[in-house]
Design an enzyme around this catalytic site. Structure first.
Site, PDB file in Angstrom:
ATOM      1  N   TRP A 102       0.835  -1.205   0.000  1.00 30.53           N
ATOM      2  CA  TRP A 102       0.000   0.000   0.000  1.00 30.53           C
ATOM      3  C   TRP A 102       0.864   1.247   0.000  1.00 30.53           C
ATOM      4  O   TRP A 102       0.551   2.229  -0.688  1.00 30.53           O
ATOM      5  CB  TRP A 102      -0.965  -0.008   1.185  1.00 30.53           C
ATOM      6  CG  TRP A 102      -1.931  -1.144   1.130  1.00 30.53           C
ATOM      7  CD1 TRP A 102      -2.033  -2.182   2.002  1.00 30.53           C
ATOM      8  CD2 TRP A 102      -2.917  -1.397   0.115  1.00 30.53           C
ATOM      9  NE1 TRP A 102      -3.034  -3.043   1.607  1.00 30.53           N
ATOM     10  CE2 TRP A 102      -3.582  -2.585   0.460  1.00 30.53           C
ATOM     11  CE3 TRP A 102      -3.308  -0.723  -1.050  1.00 30.53           C
ATOM     12  CZ2 TRP A 102      -4.611  -3.122  -0.321  1.00 30.53           C
ATOM     13  CZ3 TRP A 102      -4.329  -1.247  -1.827  1.00 30.53           C
ATOM     14  CH2 TRP A 102      -4.965  -2.439  -1.462  1.00 30.53           C
ATOM     15  N   ASP A 169      -1.038   7.348   6.000  1.00 29.36           N
ATOM     16  CA  ASP A 169      -2.118   6.410   5.717  1.00 29.36           C
ATOM     17  C   ASP A 169      -2.268   5.556   6.976  1.00 29.36           C
ATOM     18  O   ASP A 169      -1.406   4.741   7.282  1.00 29.36           O
ATOM     19  CB  ASP A 169      -1.740   5.555   4.498  1.00 29.36           C
ATOM     20  CG  ASP A 169      -2.772   4.467   4.216  1.00 29.36           C
ATOM     21  OD1 ASP A 169      -3.762   4.356   4.964  1.00 29.36           O
ATOM     22  OD2 ASP A 169      -2.573   3.712   3.230  1.00 29.36           O
ATOM     23  N   LYS A 193     -11.807  -0.951   8.353  1.00 32.99           N
ATOM     24  CA  LYS A 193     -11.076  -1.778   9.329  1.00 32.99           C
ATOM     25  C   LYS A 193     -11.428  -1.345  10.754  1.00 32.99           C
ATOM     26  O   LYS A 193     -12.063  -2.084  11.478  1.00 32.99           O
ATOM     27  CB  LYS A 193      -9.584  -1.703   9.059  1.00 32.99           C
ATOM     28  CG  LYS A 193      -9.259  -2.227   7.647  1.00 32.99           C
ATOM     29  CD  LYS A 193      -7.977  -1.681   7.124  1.00 32.99           C
ATOM     30  CE  LYS A 193      -7.819  -1.795   5.637  1.00 32.99           C
ATOM     31  NZ  LYS A 193      -7.932  -3.145   5.076  1.00 32.99           N
TER      32      LYS A 193
HETATM   33  C1  LIG Z   1      -2.842   0.482   4.712  1.00 31.57           C
HETATM   34  C2  LIG Z   1      -3.813   0.460   3.558  1.00 31.57           C
HETATM   35  N1  LIG Z   1      -3.815   1.493   2.708  1.00 31.57           N
HETATM   36  C3  LIG Z   1      -4.658   1.517   1.663  1.00 31.57           C
HETATM   37  C4  LIG Z   1      -5.548   0.490   1.419  1.00 31.57           C
HETATM   38  C5  LIG Z   1      -6.464   0.558   0.227  1.00 31.57           C
HETATM   39  O1  LIG Z   1      -7.736   0.869   0.638  1.00 31.57           O
HETATM   40  P1  LIG Z   1      -8.966   0.923  -0.399  1.00 31.57           P
HETATM   41  O2  LIG Z   1      -9.197  -0.469  -0.861  1.00 31.57           O
HETATM   42  O3  LIG Z   1     -10.075   1.482   0.435  1.00 31.57           O
HETATM   43  O4  LIG Z   1      -8.579   1.834  -1.513  1.00 31.57           O
HETATM   44  C6  LIG Z   1      -5.581  -0.604   2.293  1.00 31.57           C
HETATM   45  C7  LIG Z   1      -6.528  -1.695   2.061  1.00 31.57           C
HETATM   46  O5  LIG Z   1      -6.557  -2.692   2.707  1.00 31.57           O
HETATM   47  C8  LIG Z   1      -4.678  -0.620   3.385  1.00 31.57           C
HETATM   48  O6  LIG Z   1      -4.655  -1.648   4.243  1.00 31.57           O
END
Ligand SMILES: Cc1ncc(COP(=O)(O)O)c(C=O)c1O
Length: 357
Positions: A102, A169, A193
């Site tokens: 991510w 994030d 989450k």
């Molecule tokens: C730390 C983190 N950032 C970003 C995301 C991406 O999120 P989304 O699917 O809502 O775009 C996730 C998804 O699990 C994540 O765990």
């Protein structure tokens, strides 16, 4: 029987939240109408939106400190883009710490807007640790960190010392532990989450960081515009906003982040002590960087996979499969997961060891 839900997201919600959310779908506040069939401009929904935004600031101890909270759509993946388009100046430079898939995605998306410097990375060891002693250049518009690596199960415990704004994030560990949140210039998290269900992102931004770029930012991407419109620039995801509101209220009633942190540490300790004790399993995340939200582990003998998966199913354990890029197992032990579910999983792991000894 209610399953023990270790899903990584969308993930477990407190039963009280599910109850109230389902009631609201059928008859919102005894109005004879469903929450999802009234206007988002209806005063009763406007109040939910405002309360949710205020609750976020209250829980993070950021009230009256120059921050705004928003609930917007697009998932954390959209926030990768929105954060960069608002904060990376034309001809500017942003720093990213690459601690997982991510984090890497966030970094790649920012590169559409300007120069991106990879300040540190743990890719060399398949993202199983958090880089230490990071030296952050002073000429960055911001430094981006992914506080918790949902996929490999690592988590920042300390944050790099820096004079540049920290952009985080916090998708998989927001509201899970006590931090000085005023350290951060921008925090964003998808809700699915620890902050509700999918369909909405929580964004908490320090107002003074906005309006510093000369880039023209389309309204839908512009945090300033969303703040002016009180998170109602366009139709919000009303149901998801309501579930976030209920989840934050649940957390507040529980005792806020300090209470969640105590619960989470107890769950994580139990989980990791079993991973370390059990002769059939092993963990790969560096011990000092282990996540209190996503505990990853593997079977030493992969031939036992089907048997363990079947046992989990029989025992009512759901969502333990590791991310498709990481393999193995991942127990997501977010705020809403009760200790009894971790105890059940530990019991199942112990029984599995007994029958395979
Ligand atoms: C730390 C983190 N950032 C970003 C995301 C991406 O999120 P989304 O699917 O809502 O775009 C996730 C998804 O699990 C994540 O765990």
């Amino acid at each position: 029987m209610k399953m023990h839900n270790f899903s990584s997201g969308p993930s477990i919600l407190p039963p009280e939240v599910l109850q109230k959310a389902s009631e609201a779908v059928l008859n919102f506040n005894n109005s004879g109408l469903s929450l999802i069939e009234i206007s988002h401009r209806d005063p009763s929904f406007v109040e939910i939106m405002n309360s949710a935004r205020n609750l976020a600031l209250e829980l993070l101890n950021l009230e009256n400190k120059g921050y705004s909270a928003l609930l917007l759509q697009g998932g954390a993946s959209l926030e990768f883009v929105r954060a960069a388009s608002n904060l990376l100046k034309v001809d500017g430079k942003a720093g990213y710490i690459n601690t997982g898939n991510w984090a890497n995605n966030a970094q790649n998306e920012a590169a559409y807007f300007g120069e991106v410097v990879e300040v540190a990375s743990s890719k060399d060891k398949n993202y199983n640790y958090i880089p230490k002693n990071i030296v952050v250049p002073n000429d960055l518009d911001y430094l981006h960190i992914t506080t918790n690596n949902t996929i490999y199960g690592t988590q920042f415990k300390d944050f790099p010392e820096t004079v540049v704004p920290l952009v985080c994030d916090m998708s998989s560990d927001i509201f899970s532990r006590n931090l000085d949140f005023s350290k951060f210039g921008l925090i964003y998290a998808c809700a699915q989450k620890n902050a509700g269900t999918s369909g909405v992102n929580l964004i908490v931004v320090k107002n003074e960081l906005l309006n510093k770029t000369t880039r023209s930012i389309p309204n839908i991407m512009n945090y300033k515009k969303h703040i002016e419109r009180e998170s109602m620039y366009n139709t919000p995801s009303v149901f998801s906003v309501y579930v976030s509101y209920l989840s934050m209220k649940w957390l507040k009633d529980l005792g806020g982040i300090p209470a969640a942190e105590r619960r989470n540490l107890a769950k994580a300790n139990l989980m990791y002590s079993e991973i370390d004790r059990n002769s059939l399993f092993y963990g790969t995340a560096a011990v000092e960087d282990r996540s209190t939200m996503n505990a990853t582990f593997f079977l030493k003998d992969e031939k036992l996979t089907t048997a363990f998966d079947e046992l989990c199913l029989i025992k009512g354990i759901y969502g333990l499969k590791g991310h498709r890029t990481a393999g193995g197992y991942r127990a997501s032990i977010y705020n809403a997961l009760p200790m009894t579910s971790v105890q059940k999983l530990v019991e199942v792991m112990q029984y599995f060891e007994e029958i395979n000894f």
